[in-house]
Design an enzyme around this catalytic site. Sequence first.
Site, mmCIF file in Angstrom:
data_model
loop_
_atom_site.group_PDB
_atom_site.id
_atom_site.type_symbol
_atom_site.label_atom_id
_atom_site.label_comp_id
_atom_site.label_asym_id
_atom_site.label_seq_id
_atom_site.Cartn_x
_atom_site.Cartn_y
_atom_site.Cartn_z
ATOM 1 N N HIS A 104 -0.943 1.905 1.768
ATOM 2 C CA HIS A 104 -0.872 0.451 1.875
ATOM 3 C C HIS A 104 -1.475 0.066 3.230
ATOM 4 C CE1 HIS A 104 2.840 0.873 -0.924
ATOM 5 N NE2 HIS A 104 1.714 0.854 -1.610
ATOM 6 N N GLU A 149 0.123 -1.667 6.426
ATOM 7 C CA GLU A 149 1.217 -0.997 7.144
ATOM 8 C C GLU A 149 0.630 -0.158 8.276
ATOM 9 O OE1 GLU A 149 3.297 0.880 3.892
ATOM 10 O OE2 GLU A 149 3.514 -1.050 2.876
ATOM 11 N N HIS A 171 4.773 4.959 5.827
ATOM 12 C CA HIS A 171 4.678 3.556 5.414
ATOM 13 C C HIS A 171 5.353 2.628 6.428
ATOM 14 C CE1 HIS A 171 3.284 3.821 1.134
ATOM 15 N NE2 HIS A 171 3.659 5.078 1.307
ATOM 16 N N GLU A 219 9.620 5.201 6.152
ATOM 17 C CA GLU A 219 9.434 3.756 6.333
ATOM 18 C C GLU A 219 9.800 3.339 7.752
ATOM 19 O OE1 GLU A 219 8.174 1.755 4.124
ATOM 20 O OE2 GLU A 219 8.642 2.510 2.111
#
Length: 369
Positions: free
Chosen positions: A164, A167, A257, A333
């Site tokens: 992504h 990010e 991420h 994350e």
Amino acid sequence: MTITINAAFDSGNIVVDAIDGTSARLSIRKDRDSDFFQWFHFRVACAVGDALELAITGLGDSAYPDGWPGYAACASTDRENWFRLDTNYEAGTLTIQHTAESPILYIAYFAPYSMERHHDLVAQIAECEGVTYRCLGTSLEGQPIDCLEMGSGDTQVWLYARQHPGESMAEWWMEGALEKLVDPADPHARSLRAKCRFHIVPNMNPDGSCRGHLRTNFAGVNLNREWDNPTPERSPEVLCVRNAMDESGVDWAMDVHGDEAIPAVFVAGFEGIPSLKPEQTTKYKAFETALAANTPDFQVDLGYAESAPGQANLSMSTTQLAERFGAVSMTLEMPFKDNRDLPDPVRGWSPERSKLLAHACLQTLDQLL
């Protein structure tokens, strides 16, 4: 004077709807061929002392509306040092206020990691002793999918980031990981290189990164939903990486991420895969526990939803690799906001903290191996 706003540069994204003196009404351009939007990155030219008021509208329909409450925009005057601005969110509009201290101010959803910096990083690491460079393939727009390999051990470790592209903290993490692994004086790095063969892909989505996308590649495809059936037409980035993984095998993997809403650092795993083995779960939980002990920036027990037994989404890389290889794989994350346990009101979660988290992750892996 009247300010000017521009986003015609690497990872730039903003639509200027109206400017009135030192105030502006803005909106975010959607990813190409997609409804995703959340990433912004633009520059403001102004006079020192201007009272800037910048309203980004239409965010109630953004990819993650829950990411805006409690969020503060990132800014820099030199594109090196990033700080947070006075930011308020209400009724779908993010309002940024700042008294200008420089004639040019860059504003972004998170500190950007440019493709120029990416190429510098790859070139610098590729020159280090014991490092092998591979181009695994190319993106839809022809950009290389770079892979840096090192280590003489039998344990196959894959680290990959920016499926992504918005990010960007993920590639700051990668910079920290690579710098640590090639440091000849670092004892954990020496130990890891003896135990493991590392395969590191700092940016899996260069097209989306350059275009200022939040979540997709040139074709508007979310790469982290392609791992069960990647194709040259939709997701050559995933296809070339997965093919290389098939050649090497995968024992440990980390997909890096950023999370829009949760103000914490956490990992997500593979608990719902059909072939789940107890030793996979044991090793994953041991990593999570050890990482929490190694850095207070890491949080556990956040209450996010886990997949039911046998119901994992195998189109995602973490679950696909755990099922395909029996690997201990995880999604790491980091927050766009700040870390709830150790807040930094000036900088929030930052590039520097992302890099230090990479150091802690590698130290933890060394301890477990």
